[in-house]
Design a protein around this motif. Structure first.
Motif, PDB file in Angstrom:
ATOM      1  N   ALA A  86       0.828  -1.200   0.000  1.00 20.36           N
ATOM      2  CA  ALA A  86       0.000   0.000   0.000  1.00 20.36           C
ATOM      3  C   ALA A  86       0.866   1.255   0.000  1.00 20.36           C
ATOM      4  O   ALA A  86       2.039   1.215   0.362  1.00 20.36           O
ATOM      5  CB  ALA A  86      -0.912   0.022   1.221  1.00 20.36           C
ATOM      6  N   TRP A  87       0.222   2.323  -0.423  1.00 22.74           N
ATOM      7  CA  TRP A  87       0.789   3.659  -0.287  1.00 22.74           C
ATOM      8  C   TRP A  87      -0.107   4.459   0.652  1.00 22.74           C
ATOM      9  O   TRP A  87      -1.332   4.473   0.502  1.00 22.74           O
ATOM     10  CB  TRP A  87       0.860   4.356  -1.637  1.00 22.74           C
ATOM     11  N   HIS A  88       0.533   5.104   1.604  1.00 23.97           N
ATOM     12  CA  HIS A  88      -0.130   6.037   2.499  1.00 23.97           C
ATOM     13  C   HIS A  88       0.501   7.405   2.281  1.00 23.97           C
ATOM     14  O   HIS A  88       1.568   7.519   1.669  1.00 23.97           O
ATOM     15  CB  HIS A  88       0.063   5.633   3.960  1.00 23.97           C
ATOM     16  N   ARG A  89      -0.129   8.426   2.836  1.00 24.94           N
ATOM     17  CA  ARG A  89       0.480   9.748   2.777  1.00 24.94           C
ATOM     18  C   ARG A  89       0.148  10.526   4.032  1.00 24.94           C
ATOM     19  O   ARG A  89      -0.859  10.261   4.696  1.00 24.94           O
ATOM     20  CB  ARG A  89       0.031  10.518   1.535  1.00 24.94           C
ATOM     21  N   GLN A  90       0.999  11.489   4.345  1.00 30.78           N
ATOM     22  CA  GLN A  90       0.766  12.363   5.484  1.00 30.78           C
ATOM     23  C   GLN A  90       1.163  13.780   5.115  1.00 30.78           C
ATOM     24  O   GLN A  90       2.319  14.044   4.786  1.00 30.78           O
ATOM     25  CB  GLN A  90       1.542  11.896   6.716  1.00 30.78           C
ATOM     26  N   ALA A  91       0.188  14.647   5.159  1.00 28.87           N
ATOM     27  CA  ALA A  91       0.429  16.066   4.902  1.00 28.87           C
ATOM     28  C   ALA A  91       0.711  16.769   6.226  1.00 28.87           C
ATOM     29  O   ALA A  91       0.315  16.287   7.289  1.00 28.87           O
ATOM     30  CB  ALA A  91      -0.787  16.688   4.226  1.00 28.87           C
ATOM     31  N   GLU A 148      -2.950   8.910   5.978  1.00 28.30           N
ATOM     32  CA  GLU A 148      -4.128   8.306   5.365  1.00 28.30           C
ATOM     33  C   GLU A 148      -3.731   7.327   4.275  1.00 28.30           C
ATOM     34  O   GLU A 148      -2.698   7.489   3.615  1.00 28.30           O
ATOM     35  CB  GLU A 148      -5.044   9.390   4.784  1.00 28.30           C
ATOM     36  N   LEU A 149      -4.577   6.325   4.109  1.00 21.32           N
ATOM     37  CA  LEU A 149      -4.343   5.319   3.082  1.00 21.32           C
ATOM     38  C   LEU A 149      -4.719   5.899   1.725  1.00 21.32           C
ATOM     39  O   LEU A 149      -5.813   6.444   1.555  1.00 21.32           O
ATOM     40  CB  LEU A 149      -5.171   4.075   3.363  1.00 21.32           C
ATOM     41  N   VAL A 150      -3.822   5.762   0.771  1.00 23.92           N
ATOM     42  CA  VAL A 150      -4.067   6.265  -0.581  1.00 23.92           C
ATOM     43  C   VAL A 150      -4.554   5.134  -1.485  1.00 23.92           C
ATOM     44  O   VAL A 150      -5.560   5.264  -2.171  1.00 23.92           O
ATOM     45  CB  VAL A 150      -2.782   6.891  -1.164  1.00 23.92           C
TER      46      VAL A 150
END
Length: 118
Positions: free
Chosen positions: A35-40, A46-48
């Motif tokens: 999976a790819w997640h991201r955090q701003a 959050e899960l992308v």
């Protein structure tokens, strides 16, 4: 030793594209959901998108139609093709792996910065 190493991040203008890669070692890649997640900044991670061992992708609503996740089991690598990027996509993007029987992602990369300018 398990390693997940992301690459491909950078600065791009709104509407542009980037392709992220995550090379893995130390895990049996073919039996891991990736999976790819991201955090701003100032926001929760959050899960992308995620991809099953069979190659089926699932996406967060905010990237559907714009991002594509894929995997190459021969190269132990997962990809995230990002198109029509928006400033709201600016974040650190993390690759993660979990066994198909596990409930949570156990292994994480160090992250790669994606910055989308308006």
């Amino acid at each position: 030793q398990v390693q997940l190493v992301e690459s491909g991040g950078g600065l791009v203008q709104a509407g542009g594209s980037l392709r992220l890669s995550c090379a893995t070692s130390g895990i049996i890649f073919s039996i891991n959901t990736m999976a790819w997640h991201r955090q701003a900044p100032g926001k929760q991670r959050e899960l992308v998108a995620s991809v099953t061992t069979g190659g089926r992708g699932d996406y967060a609503d905010f990237v559907k139609g714009r991002f594509t996740i894929s995997r190459d089991n021969a190269k132990n690598t997962v990809y995230l093709e990002m198109n029509s990027l928006e400033p709201e996509d600016t974040a650190v993007y993390y690759c993660a792996a979990r066994r198909i029987t596990a409930g949570q992602y156990k292994y994480w990369g160090q992250g790669t910065q994606v910055t989308v300018s308006s």
